[in-house]
Design a protein around this motif. Structure first.
Motif, PDB file in Angstrom:
ATOM      1  N   LEU A   1      63.537  10.025 -83.328  1.00 45.74           N
ATOM      2  CA  LEU A   1      62.098  10.345 -83.075  1.00 45.74           C
ATOM      3  C   LEU A   1      62.029  11.963 -82.938  1.00 45.74           C
ATOM      4  CD1 LEU A   1      59.493   8.904 -82.836  1.00 45.74           C
ATOM      5  CD2 LEU A   1      59.686   8.848 -80.289  1.00 45.74           C
ATOM      6  N   THR A   2      62.772  12.520 -82.320  1.00 44.34           N
ATOM      7  CA  THR A   2      62.757  13.761 -82.015  1.00 44.34           C
ATOM      8  C   THR A   2      62.865  14.668 -83.260  1.00 44.34           C
ATOM      9  OG1 THR A   2      63.189  15.408 -80.273  1.00 44.34           O
ATOM     10  CG2 THR A   2      64.867  14.801 -81.456  1.00 44.34           C
ATOM     11  N   LEU A   3      63.660  14.242 -84.096  1.00 47.51           N
ATOM     12  CA  LEU A   3      63.820  14.854 -85.365  1.00 47.51           C
ATOM     13  C   LEU A   3      62.324  14.519 -86.259  1.00 47.51           C
ATOM     14  CD1 LEU A   3      67.071  14.099 -86.948  1.00 47.51           C
ATOM     15  CD2 LEU A   3      66.263  15.888 -86.417  1.00 47.51           C
ATOM     16  N   GLN A   4      61.666  13.424 -86.351  1.00 50.27           N
ATOM     17  CA  GLN A   4      60.413  12.966 -86.985  1.00 50.27           C
ATOM     18  C   GLN A   4      59.296  13.790 -86.472  1.00 50.27           C
ATOM     19  OE1 GLN A   4      60.068   8.764 -86.971  1.00 50.27           O
ATOM     20  NE2 GLN A   4      61.387   8.746 -88.787  1.00 50.27           N
ATOM     21  N   TYR A   5      59.394  14.070 -85.205  1.00 49.47           N
ATOM     22  CA  TYR A   5      58.187  14.627 -84.572  1.00 49.47           C
ATOM     23  C   TYR A   5      58.330  16.237 -84.586  1.00 49.47           C
ATOM     24  CZ  TYR A   5      54.603  15.879 -80.929  1.00 49.47           C
ATOM     25  OH  TYR A   5      53.450  16.231 -80.667  1.00 49.47           O
ATOM     26  N   GLY A   6      59.482  16.679 -84.298  1.00 46.22           N
ATOM     27  CA  GLY A   6      59.886  18.038 -83.961  1.00 46.22           C
ATOM     28  C   GLY A   6      59.895  18.510 -85.262  1.00 46.22           C
TER      29      GLY A   6
ATOM     30  N   VAL B   1      61.617  11.774 -75.611  1.00 45.07           N
ATOM     31  CA  VAL B   1      61.467  13.062 -76.457  1.00 45.07           C
ATOM     32  C   VAL B   1      60.613  14.118 -75.870  1.00 45.07           C
ATOM     33  CG1 VAL B   1      60.225  13.803 -78.374  1.00 45.07           C
ATOM     34  CG2 VAL B   1      61.815  11.912 -78.723  1.00 45.07           C
ATOM     35  N   VAL B   2      59.629  13.622 -75.348  1.00 48.70           N
ATOM     36  CA  VAL B   2      58.786  14.561 -74.316  1.00 48.70           C
ATOM     37  C   VAL B   2      59.666  15.283 -73.145  1.00 48.70           C
ATOM     38  CG1 VAL B   2      56.804  14.688 -72.871  1.00 48.70           C
ATOM     39  CG2 VAL B   2      56.679  13.476 -75.061  1.00 48.70           C
ATOM     40  N   MET B   3      60.304  14.158 -72.349  1.00 46.06           N
ATOM     41  CA  MET B   3      60.837  14.742 -71.251  1.00 46.06           C
ATOM     42  C   MET B   3      61.988  15.805 -71.807  1.00 46.06           C
ATOM     43  SD  MET B   3      61.861  11.280 -68.872  1.00 46.06           S
ATOM     44  CE  MET B   3      63.279  12.069 -68.242  1.00 46.06           C
ATOM     45  N   GLY B   4      62.667  15.460 -72.755  1.00 45.17           N
ATOM     46  CA  GLY B   4      63.700  16.494 -73.145  1.00 45.17           C
ATOM     47  C   GLY B   4      63.201  17.741 -73.862  1.00 45.17           C
ATOM     48  N   GLY B   5      62.031  17.564 -74.138  1.00 46.88           N
ATOM     49  CA  GLY B   5      61.527  18.971 -75.036  1.00 46.88           C
ATOM     50  C   GLY B   5      61.809  18.544 -76.547  1.00 46.88           C
ATOM     51  N   VAL B   6      60.271  18.441 -77.122  1.00 43.94           N
ATOM     52  CA  VAL B   6      60.093  18.156 -78.667  1.00 43.94           C
ATOM     53  C   VAL B   6      61.251  18.943 -79.454  1.00 43.94           C
ATOM     54  CG1 VAL B   6      58.863  18.042 -80.417  1.00 43.94           C
ATOM     55  CG2 VAL B   6      58.025  17.542 -78.202  1.00 43.94           C
ATOM     56  N   GLY B   7      61.963  17.904 -80.286  1.00 45.05           N
ATOM     57  CA  GLY B   7      62.948  18.675 -81.243  1.00 45.05           C
ATOM     58  C   GLY B   7      64.371  19.225 -80.488  1.00 45.05           C
ATOM     59  N   ASN B   8      64.453  18.963 -79.365  1.00 43.66           N
ATOM     60  CA  ASN B   8      65.826  19.321 -78.623  1.00 43.66           C
ATOM     61  C   ASN B   8      66.903  18.228 -78.643  1.00 43.66           C
ATOM     62  OD1 ASN B   8      67.731  20.085 -76.605  1.00 43.66           O
ATOM     63  ND2 ASN B   8      66.126  22.077 -76.390  1.00 43.66           N
TER      64      ASN B   8
ATOM     65  N   ASN C   1      60.188   4.758 -65.528  1.00 43.71           N
ATOM     66  CA  ASN C   1      60.128   5.437 -66.648  1.00 43.71           C
ATOM     67  C   ASN C   1      58.757   6.434 -66.448  1.00 43.71           C
ATOM     68  OD1 ASN C   1      62.132   4.132 -67.828  1.00 43.71           O
ATOM     69  ND2 ASN C   1      61.162   2.852 -68.942  1.00 43.71           N
ATOM     70  N   PHE C   2      57.786   5.754 -66.366  1.00 38.51           N
ATOM     71  CA  PHE C   2      56.589   6.627 -66.294  1.00 38.51           C
ATOM     72  C   PHE C   2      56.446   7.766 -64.995  1.00 38.51           C
ATOM     73  CE2 PHE C   2      55.141   3.592 -69.468  1.00 38.51           C
ATOM     74  CZ  PHE C   2      53.953   4.534 -69.888  1.00 38.51           C
ATOM     75  N   ALA C   3      57.161   7.283 -63.780  1.00 41.56           N
ATOM     76  CA  ALA C   3      57.078   8.427 -62.734  1.00 41.56           C
ATOM     77  C   ALA C   3      58.075   9.438 -63.130  1.00 41.56           C
ATOM     78  CB  ALA C   3      57.604   7.581 -61.820  1.00 41.56           C
ATOM     79  N   LEU C   4      58.918   9.292 -63.814  1.00 41.10           N
ATOM     80  CA  LEU C   4      60.243  10.211 -64.192  1.00 41.10           C
ATOM     81  C   LEU C   4      59.401  11.401 -65.346  1.00 41.10           C
ATOM     82  CD1 LEU C   4      63.598   9.170 -65.043  1.00 41.10           C
ATOM     83  CD2 LEU C   4      62.763  11.054 -63.771  1.00 41.10           C
ATOM     84  N   PHE C   5      58.495  10.575 -66.144  1.00 42.56           N
ATOM     85  CA  PHE C   5      57.764  11.060 -67.378  1.00 42.56           C
ATOM     86  C   PHE C   5      57.099  12.080 -66.796  1.00 42.56           C
ATOM     87  CE2 PHE C   5      54.075  10.728 -70.086  1.00 42.56           C
ATOM     88  CZ  PHE C   5      54.419  11.325 -71.209  1.00 42.56           C
TER      89      PHE C   5
END
Lengths: 289, 314
Positions: free
Chosen positions: A22-27, A230-237, A268-272
């Protein structure tokens, strides 16, 4: 305690693999693919069908399903998503359009799977024997899945950092306009990266099917977890993906065994939210996007 | 312009009075259909009140609808009805404000992701609470509310929503939101408190959705989390608003009415392939009518020199 951590790491590795596509597709391709989890479940069904119908081992299934998924996703990008890319005046508009289009696609795929397989839960028994690992007993299929996950992750990392095509893909992720100026075919790179992401999620689907029960409608959960990672890690990373995936898996396993298994999504959501409020670009994201 | 507004007002009032007589027709099927039409009209209009001007796609309609329905399931028998509705509205506003404050400061995509899972999150929390604390899963709803009552309440809410939307569009808040939708950075530089404007409108829109859920709850005699938080509603509302055109107050009605009728027909005829058909309709709308029916009307009505063109940004 060791057991919870081990479970968490295995789960986290799987989340990281799922999110990598997903991070590839989005990033890179800028497609926010809400039907991502449906592709995972479709691969799981394909693996199930090969195993129960034709006695094809999921490891062999991987070799058949992953290239098929690559071609399918390439076709989807070319036929379904290229018109949106052409029509979008800017990247934000493309994001919104891709969200809407893939959201519709979600229902088409999910509905087709329900029509084919019904609403029941599926699973099959593959490598379902206990083995000793770091002094704990774990299921062999989970360990095998973890091993393949690590191999795939490593291969992807090397492909992105050590090859010419990988460098081009990373350039498109950073700045598609500048990438064009140095003679990178952006639309071709986007299509191939989107297909690569689809191939990765298919691999994840095959691996997941060896140790988890799944149903035609459980794709949404995977989409959500992948999005969060994906969002937590930073898009495309890629590294962010790994760290965020492991963090998610660990926190889930710990909460499930020490607090309540019914609260994993809340965790999950709390972490996000916690990550987003402190670092809006994600753990490893660049400050400006 | 003023005469036109007055004309619209008279027509709307006449329509309202006429519609109020629907339950008097005495046909249970048509009444049920009319209730569905009003339900989706209100939901789609409330959805576009926030998402139309800001272009933030919210996938959380069901979350608020479910909060409303569940409030009635828990409190419906204990408290008088107006008080139950008030509590439901307050609860919906509270949840929306929290969600808005924590996510609307961020980029639009993060908001979509969060709202995508919000329904599932709230459902999991409700299930967890019911199983561990109140030790029941699923509740019976015994309140003294007839189908006609539901219809009239929804009709009143519809009128209120349109009035509210009209007032907001003419207020400073409505103007601020349009600027945000055009370009958020510009809006910030103009001194608009973008977070406040977005959270305020998101809360208003969510409160309306919660009220719809509360009003609709007595239609079921039995409620459990999977019924109240059925994510199909978010999806249908989104398509309706898109088909109609979310950038106009009256746009969503143009989508809600035909699609409610179509879904009614399809779910009865093709229960097994309904989801696939829904998805295909959705894709068709996204590709063929990016600005909805309202956008199509505007395109047809536009004169060559005063063309309504799509904004093209760099």
């Amino acid at each position: 305690m060791t057991n919870a951590i081990l479970t968490g790491l295995m789960l986290g590795g799987m989340y990281a693999l799922i999110a990598m596509g997903l991070t590839l597709q989005y990033g890179v391709a800028r497609i926010m693919n809400l039907s991502y989890g449906e592709f995972l479940i479709a691969a799981a069904f394909a693996s199930h069908w090969l195993f129960t119908g034709w006695a094809v081992s999921p490891f062999v299934g991987l070799v058949l399903i992953v290239p098929a998924a690559f071609l399918l996703n390439f076709a989807i990008y070319k036929l379904l998503l290229t018109p949106l890319v052409r029509r979008a005046p800017n990247r934000d508009a493309l994001e919104v359009d891709s969200i809407l289009a893939t959201f519709g696609l979600t229902f088409v795929i999910q509905g087709s799977m329900v029509a084919l397989f019904g609403g029941a839960y599926y699973s099959y028994s593959f490598l379902a024997f206990p083995v000793q690992f770091l002094g704990e007993t774990v299921a062999a299929n989970r360990l095998a899945a973890l091993g393949i996950t690590i191999l795939l992750g490593l291969a992807l990392y090397l492909a992105l950092t050590r090859t010419r095509a990988g460098t081009a893909v990373r350039a498109v992720a950073v700045d598609p306009f500048a990438a064009q100026l140095v003679a990178i075919n952006v639309s071709q790179a986007s299509a191939l990266t989107f297909a690569l992401g689809g191939a990765l999620v298919a691999a994840a689907g095959v691996l997941v099917s060896t140790f988890l029960t799944f149903s035609a409608s459980s794709g949404v959960v995977f989409t959500m977890k992948a999005l969060i990672v994906v969002v937590m890690g930073g898009v495309g990373n890629m590294l962010g993906c790994l760290v965020a995936g492991l963090a998610l898996g660990l926190s889930e396993a710990l909460v499930a065994s020490y607090v309540d298994p019914g609260l994993t999504l809340a965790v999950n959501f709390a972490l996000f939210l916690a990550v987003l409020l402190v670092k809006p670009a994600g753990l490893f994201g660049r400050a400006t996007r | 312009m003023n005469a036109r507004t007055a004309g619209f007002g008279v027509v709307a009032l006449a329509a309202l009075v006429l519609l109020a007589f629907v339950p008097r027709l005495g046909n249970a099927y048509y009444l049920a259909l009319a209730i569905s039409l009003l339900q989706y009209t209100v939901l789609a209009t409330a959805w576009s009140m926030f998402s139309g001007p800001t272009r933030y796609v919210s996938l959380a309609t069901t979350a608020f609808f479910g909060v409303g329905a569940y409030t009635v399931a828990v409190l419906g028998e204990i408290l008088p009805w107006p008080l139950v509705l008030l509590i439901a509205a307050a609860l919906g506003a509270f949840v929306a404000a929290i969600v808005g404050l924590s996510t609307l400061r961020l980029s639009g995509v993060y908001f979509v992701i969060f709202t995508f899972g919000l329904t599932e999150l709230i459902r999991q929390l409700v299930v967890w609470f019911e199983v561990n604390k109140s030790r029941v899963l699923g509740r019976y709803v015994f309140v003294d509310i007839t189908q006609a009552d539901i219809y009239w309440q929804l009709l009143a809410l519809t009128a209120a929503v349109f009035l509210l939307g009209w007032l907001i569009a003419r207020s400073r808040l409505g103007f601020a939101l349009r600027v945000i939708g055009e370009d958020e950075t510009v809006a910030k530089h103009c001194g608009i408190n973008t977070t406040f404007a977005k959270v305020a409108l998101f809360t208003i829109s969510a409160t309306v959705m919660t009220l719809v859920g509360a009003i609709m709850a007595p239609r079921w005699t039995y409620i459990e989390p999977s019924i109240a938080f059925n994510s199909m509603i978010s999806f249908q509302v989104l398509i309706m608003a898109l088909l109609g055109g979310a950038h106009r107050l009256w746009g969503p009605v143009l989508g809600a009415v035909p699609l409610t009728l179509l879904f009614e027909l399809l779910s009865a005829r093709f229960p097994n392939t309904f989801t696939i058909i829904l998805g295909c309709i959705f894709l068709l709308i996204v590709y063929m009518l990016p600005r909805g029916v309202a956008g199509l009307f505007e395109k047809l009505a536009a004169t060559p020199d005063g063309k309504t063109t799509r904004r093209v940004a760099a």
